[in-house]
Write an enzyme that holds these catalytic residues in place. Structure first.
Site, short mmCIF file in Angstrom:
data_model
loop_
_atom_site.label_atom_id
_atom_site.label_comp_id
_atom_site.label_asym_id
_atom_site.label_seq_id
_atom_site.Cartn_x
_atom_site.Cartn_y
_atom_site.Cartn_z
CE LYS A 21 37.50 35.77 43.73
NZ LYS A 21 38.04 34.64 42.97
CE LYS A 40 45.76 42.60 47.20
NZ LYS A 40 46.87 41.69 46.58
CE1 TYR A 90 51.01 57.10 44.03
CE2 TYR A 90 49.47 55.44 43.86
CZ TYR A 90 50.06 56.71 43.55
OH TYR A 90 49.10 57.33 42.73
CG ASP A 136 47.63 35.52 38.55
OD1 ASP A 136 47.19 36.35 39.31
OD2 ASP A 136 47.16 35.32 37.44
CD GLU A 140 44.23 41.87 33.90
OE1 GLU A 140 43.34 41.03 33.47
OE2 GLU A 140 45.35 41.73 33.39
CG ASN A 141 48.24 40.23 38.83
OD1 ASN A 141 47.54 40.75 39.48
ND2 ASN A 141 48.23 38.93 38.82
#
Ligand code: MMH
Length: 267
Positions: A21, A40, A90, A136, A140-141
């Site tokens: 996002k 990032k 990574y 969270d 996805e995390n």
């Protein structure tokens, strides 16, 4: 290397690993050491627009001090006038979300699930003992290292416990516990609930409160009412029920998760 002042010139930038996002994540290599990292890149305009400066600062501050095999390393950060760059470990095998979706029935076998839950519980124990909650946890995390080991990433929502949320929740409610969806104060036990949701989703191929509408998901989470598909083994059901208690104080502690018979049966 923490003290070093990094600049974009120190890196060769490779392919985009993922788009988020606030910006994208790129494969990159530090020129002098040839060390491979994930860079990032966040746009200051996007961060400012969503008032996420605080969250970005927290992510860097918290994650840069954590050292655990199942927590993605944050090596450093730097910025120029338009972007913030976060230098991350990574993880070659990508996100657990992507691995889950690539399974024929969108779910993992019991032994893969138990291995992941044990690694996440171990990393959470390391965080909680330092009064850090993630808040969270979702597929996805979670990233996968070269040996397929779990790497918890994206501490953008992590805080020091106890806490009360000040930032509006955006994105899926699926992994949030009743106390967070009700906006009550919460502590590290929110991660125990999410661990239960993850275990459910890894075995069932969908989260327990998946619904068509936000309000429907909200209502079902608040009641903590969910059903197991028939094929879910009893041992796993016991662990999931013990973690997904509406009352945070009744949730199974991480030490007990690591000693749960179903988890131990896959050592
Ligand atoms: C498209 O196929 C892919 C296969 C492997 C990757 C590996 N990503 N590894 C990472 N190491 N450190 C970080 C941070 C990341 C990362 O953010 N990965 C990422 C981000 C957003 C989406 C995805 N997508 C997938 C498919 O894993 C990966 C990324 C993409």
């Amino acid at each position: 290397e923490e003290k070093k002042k990094w600049t974009l010139d120190d890196f060769d930038i490779g392919k985009a690993l993922g788009k988020g996002k606030f910006g994208n994540v790129y494969l990159a290599r530090e020129k002098s050491s040839k060390f491979i990292i994930a860079l990032k890149v966040l746009y200051k305009s996007a961060i400012k627009e969503f008032e996420n400066q605080l969250q970005v600062q927290r992510e860097v501050e918290i994650q840069s001090h954590l050292r655990h095999p199942n927590i993605l390393r944050l090596y450093g950060y730097f910025h120029d006038d338009t972007r913030v760059y976060i230098i991350l470990e990574y993880a070659p095998k990508g996100s657990v979300y992507n691995f889950l979706m690539s399974q024929p029935q969108k779910r993992f076998t019991e032994d893969v699930c138990a291995r992941y839950i044990r690694q996440i519980a171990d990393a959470l124990k390391y965080c909680h003992v330092r009064n850090i909650i993630h808040r969270d946890l979702k597929p996805e995390n979670l990233l996968l290292g070269s040996n397929g080991e779990i790497k918890i990433a994206d501490f953008g929502w992590s805080v020091h416990t106890p806490s009360s949320r000040r930032t509006t929740i955006c994105g899926t409610l699926d992994y949030l516990p009743p106390e967070m969806v009700n906006g009550n104060s919460h502590d590290e036990k929110v991660d125990l609930w999410s661990l239960g949701v993850l275990c459910f989703e890894f075995l069932c191929g969908k989260p327990p409160f998946e619904a068509t509408s936000y309000t429907d998901t909200y209502r079902r989470i608040s009641k903590g009412y969910f059903n197991f598909p028939s094929h879910i083994p009893k041992g796993a059901q016991d662990l999931i029920r013990a973690l997904m208690k509406v009352n945070p104080d009744e949730r199974l502690r991480l030490e007990s998760v690591l000693k749960h018979p179903w988890i131990l049966s896959f050592r």
